[in-house]
Design a protein around this motif. Structure first.
Motif, PDB file in Angstrom:
ATOM      1  N   CYS A 199      27.702  25.625 -60.061  1.00 14.77           N
ATOM      2  CA  CYS A 199      29.176  25.401 -60.678  1.00 14.77           C
ATOM      3  C   CYS A 199      29.597  24.170 -60.404  1.00 14.77           C
ATOM      4  N   VAL A 200      30.213  23.485 -61.430  1.00 16.29           N
ATOM      5  CA  VAL A 200      30.962  22.017 -61.332  1.00 16.29           C
ATOM      6  C   VAL A 200      32.325  22.204 -61.523  1.00 16.29           C
ATOM      7  N   ASP A 201      33.206  21.519 -60.705  1.00 18.32           N
ATOM      8  CA  ASP A 201      34.707  21.522 -61.265  1.00 18.32           C
ATOM      9  C   ASP A 201      34.940  20.215 -61.691  1.00 18.32           C
ATOM     10  N   TYR A 202      35.171  20.134 -63.074  1.00 19.48           N
ATOM     11  CA  TYR A 202      35.498  18.652 -63.600  1.00 19.48           C
ATOM     12  C   TYR A 202      36.877  18.356 -63.638  1.00 19.48           C
ATOM     13  N   LEU A 203      37.571  18.996 -62.806  1.00 18.42           N
ATOM     14  CA  LEU A 203      39.132  18.490 -62.786  1.00 18.42           C
ATOM     15  C   LEU A 203      38.912  17.004 -62.272  1.00 18.42           C
ATOM     16  N   GLY A 204      39.899  16.171 -63.116  1.00 14.71           N
ATOM     17  CA  GLY A 204      39.773  14.748 -62.709  1.00 14.71           C
ATOM     18  C   GLY A 204      38.885  14.101 -63.503  1.00 14.71           C
ATOM     19  N   HIS A 205      37.740  14.639 -64.132  1.00 13.68           N
ATOM     20  CA  HIS A 205      36.784  13.859 -64.850  1.00 13.68           C
ATOM     21  C   HIS A 205      36.648  14.451 -66.215  1.00 13.68           C
ATOM     22  N   GLY A 233      36.494  13.446 -69.408  1.00 15.05           N
ATOM     23  CA  GLY A 233      36.021  12.856 -70.420  1.00 15.05           C
ATOM     24  C   GLY A 233      34.339  12.679 -70.408  1.00 15.05           C
ATOM     25  N   ARG A 234      33.884  13.607 -69.912  1.00 18.08           N
ATOM     26  CA  ARG A 234      32.314  13.462 -69.912  1.00 18.08           C
ATOM     27  C   ARG A 234      31.506  13.534 -71.302  1.00 18.08           C
ATOM     28  N   THR A 235      30.535  13.401 -71.257  1.00 18.14           N
ATOM     29  CA  THR A 235      29.830  13.090 -72.542  1.00 18.14           C
ATOM     30  C   THR A 235      29.190  14.440 -72.697  1.00 18.14           C
ATOM     31  N   GLU A 272      32.067  24.541 -65.057  1.00 17.22           N
ATOM     32  CA  GLU A 272      31.008  24.502 -65.898  1.00 17.22           C
ATOM     33  C   GLU A 272      30.032  25.137 -64.921  1.00 17.22           C
ATOM     34  N   VAL A 330      26.148  25.810 -64.295  1.00 21.49           N
ATOM     35  CA  VAL A 330      24.947  25.277 -64.620  1.00 21.49           C
ATOM     36  C   VAL A 330      23.686  26.176 -64.212  1.00 21.49           C
ATOM     37  N   ARG A 351      24.318  24.706 -69.692  1.00 20.77           N
ATOM     38  CA  ARG A 351      25.412  24.444 -69.220  1.00 20.77           C
ATOM     39  C   ARG A 351      26.797  25.168 -70.062  1.00 20.77           C
ATOM     40  N   ARG A 400      36.314  23.440 -54.974  1.00 19.72           N
ATOM     41  CA  ARG A 400      37.467  23.070 -56.313  1.00 19.72           C
ATOM     42  C   ARG A 400      37.899  21.502 -55.760  1.00 19.72           C
ATOM     43  N   LYS A 401      38.045  20.729 -56.886  1.00 15.96           N
ATOM     44  CA  LYS A 401      38.481  19.445 -56.833  1.00 15.96           C
ATOM     45  C   LYS A 401      40.025  19.360 -56.175  1.00 15.96           C
TER      46      LYS A 401
END
Lengths: 454, 164
Positions: free
Chosen positions: B51-57, B59-61, B72, B74, B89, B145-146
């Motif tokens: 799992c990925v925590d995208y808090l703070g990022h 605007g990923r592609t 997310e 994965v 994903r 978690r971020k």
């Protein structure tokens, strides 16, 4: 004055904190009447939905079995055969193991979280402590993931030095496994011999990298230093000695009736079960599946080496022993080819953004000083993206999933530890076997707890 | 090399990744169906689930049609017969961090899903034993978690003077 013996005896109250601290609550194996059917079904093997009709019929599960017929015992986390801090809870019927549950996390130090706080330059120091039996492999997979994100190609000599170190490391890891497996089965001679041979490899690591393990030798962009003068002779001596002594292991163990009795047919695993449980490495190959990433998805210089992928037939403990012994010989075969083919040239990429300048240039060049300062304070920036790199470690597929947000630290760095996944096979291997064989089965999975818990 | 058709990925946004053939971005409702389709397309093994925590990022592609969420999941699938990998994903929103478990398709994901739950608090619906795996049972919070801070222990040298 005479002593008054009628006084009530002193009762020592058991402090509640001491038992509470070690309790893992719902993570532990509970009694049958307290376990719901889905969990119990998993624990007795219904987990394996191989194909229709092979699912374990829930009616076969003996839910009503009274708990006073069976016994739940605790093995570990400090049991010597668990090679670290693995804790197993076993449900026994007499001496037969019915259910097993591995409880892990006693060595968890949050290395993935730490990895997010370290730059890519510092990261190799962190990951090398995960699988402490094969540190070069974890360093390499971390470096391969970083290099894939950077989009750089490392020089030939660096590729070959990495391949050499990986194979020497596989040698030392398998030798240590031979030693501890022998010890678990009661052969203390094998324990001494395995450590003796491994020590030769460790001495070479010390000579090359400065450390016996946790080397931090493989780094993004290449390796930390060139091989020492006369390395060919050192490595040739290791190859000759270990190869000669591997045939002594044959005399000591392979043909020995007691060893065969204790390993043949014990801890059987089929290919379907191994694939369903995501098992990789020697465990998967022992079931007859010829899956070795060095051959099937070549990385580094493995595509140019001539070697055989060893497979077993029965997937029992003896197959896994024989397979690792044969892999020791294959590694020696590869190392001999690497000595012949080692190219000359740079041992790290000559990109000032990634590689620190040599010490001599720092005094002479202002630019070199700035690069040096930037690399070791801020680190280099890695383009945004995500990548999964995988290599074949002595225990199976070692993967690194890395997400970069464009800064100099990984946004997420996840290591897929082969031992972590392979441990799931233990309830299956132990089921229906004797308690004394449990030790042999744990050993044949070859878990390294540093990598399991990370 | 055996050529396998990825009909299972029709209708699912995909992208080419670094080092793998394909990345698929199904939404949560078609997640298990996509994985089941890939299993039928000879992807015999789930090598990794994290799992990925995208808090703070944020605007990923991502390809068109995929809304970025905080978490997310994965999944890395491996086909031994075709020697290729596919990465799936799935976006998982913060408010309702639940996805269906892959346990019934790939029993080997059991420990990996427990780890993702333990570290990120993402729940896996249908998992037989969703408990913490690495952290102690009474632990509060999900460490990877971020917004979960890292602790620091100040370095204290033996002979050093105390804080002024």
């Amino acid at each position: 004055m005479t002593a008054d013996f009628t006084e009530t005896p002193r009762v020592i109250e058991r402090p509640t904190w001491s038992t509470k601290e070690t309790s893992e609550g719902a993570q532990e194996l509970s009694f049958r009447d307290e376990t719901d059917s889905a969990e119990l079904g998993r624990e007795v093997g219904a987990v394996l939905r191989l194909e229709d009709g092979k699912v374990l019929d829930p009616a076969q599960i003996d839910f009503d079995r009274p708990d006073d017929e069976t016994m739940i015992i605790n093995m570990g986390p400090q049991h010597p055969s668990t090679h670290g801090v693995l804790r197993l809870m076993l449900e026994l019927d007499g001496e037969v193991v019915l259910r097993t549950k591995p409880i892990i996390g006693y060595l968890h130090t949050g290395m993935e979280k730490t990895g997010e706080e370290l730059t890519y330059v510092q990261g190799a120091t962190n990951v090398t402590r995960m699988d402490y039996m094969s540190p070069f492999h974890t360093e390499t997979v971390f470096s391969l993931a970083t290099e894939a994100l950077l989009g750089i190609e490392i020089p030939d000599r660096a590729v070959w030095i990495r391949t050499l170190m990986l194979e020497l490391n596989r040698l030392s890891s398998h030798l240590l496994w031979m030693a501890t497996n022998g010890m678990d089965l009661g052969s203390t001679s094998m324990m001494i011999y395995g450590f003796r041979e491994r020590e030769m490899v460790m001495s070479f690591f010390e000579k090359t990298t400065g450390l016996r393990f946790n080397n931090n030798f493989v780094r993004p962009g290449g390796v930390a230093a060139d091989l020492p003068d006369g390395w060919e002779d050192d490595v040739a001596v290791i190859c000759d000695t270990v190869l000669a002594r591997s045939f002594e292991y044959d005399d000591l163990l392979t043909g020995q009736p007691i060893f065969r009795e204790r390993t043949e047919g014990v801890g059987g695993l089929t290919a379907e079960e191994a694939l369903a449980l995501s098992v990789t490495g020697p465990l998967l190959r022992s079931t007859g599946v010829p899956w070795d990433l060095r051959r099937t998805m070549p990385y580094l210089a493995y595509g140019e080496l001539d070697f055989d992928v060893i497979v077993g037939t029965y997937g029992d403990n003896f197959d896994r022993y024989a397979l690792r012994l044969a892999e020791i010989r294959e590694s020696i075969r590869m190392i001999r080819q690497i000595i012949e083919k080692m190219p000359s040239g740079d041992y790290r990429i000559q990109d000032p953004k990634v590689t620190p300048p040599p010490r001599g240039r720092i005094d002479a060049s202002m630019e070199a000083l700035i690069h040096h300062f930037k690399i070791f304070t801020e680190g280099f920036k890695v383009p945004e993206g995500e990548v999964y790199a995988a290599i074949e470690s002595p225990r199976g597929e070692l993967g690194c999933y890395m997400v970069s947000d464009g800064s100099s630290k990984p946004f997420r760095m996840h290591i897929r530890g082969p031992s972590f996944v392979n441990l799931q096979v233990l309830p299956l291997l132990l089921r229906g076997g004797l308690l004394s064989d449990a030790v042999a089965c744990i050993s044949s999975v070859d878990p390294v707890m540093g990598e399991v818990d990370r | 090399m055996t050529e396998i058709s990825l009909g299972a990925l029709s209708g699912v946004p995909t992208a080419a990744g670094v080092g793998v053939d394909q990345i698929a971005f199904p939404d949560r409702s078609s997640y298990v169906a996509t994985i089941a389709g890939l299993k039928d397309a000879a992807f015999e093994m789930v090598t990794d689930l994290c799992c990925v925590d995208y808090l703070g990022h944020p605007g990923r592609t991502l390809p068109d049609g995929v809304t970025a969420e905080r978490f997310e999941v994965v999944v890395n699938l491996l086909s031994l017969s075709a020697k290729r990998r596919v990465r799936v994903r799935v976006q998982v929103p913060e408010g309702d961090a639940v996805v269906d478990s892959l346990f019934s398709l790939y029993p080997g994901t059991e420990a990996m899903e427990r780890e993702a739950f333990d570290m990120f608090g993402v729940r896996f619906d249908g998992h037989p034993d969703l408990t913490r795996i690495l952290m102690p049972e009474e632990w509060e919070g999900h460490p990877l978690r971020k917004d979960y801070g890292t602790g620091r222990v100040p370095i204290q040298f033996k002979e050093a003077p105390g804080p002024r």
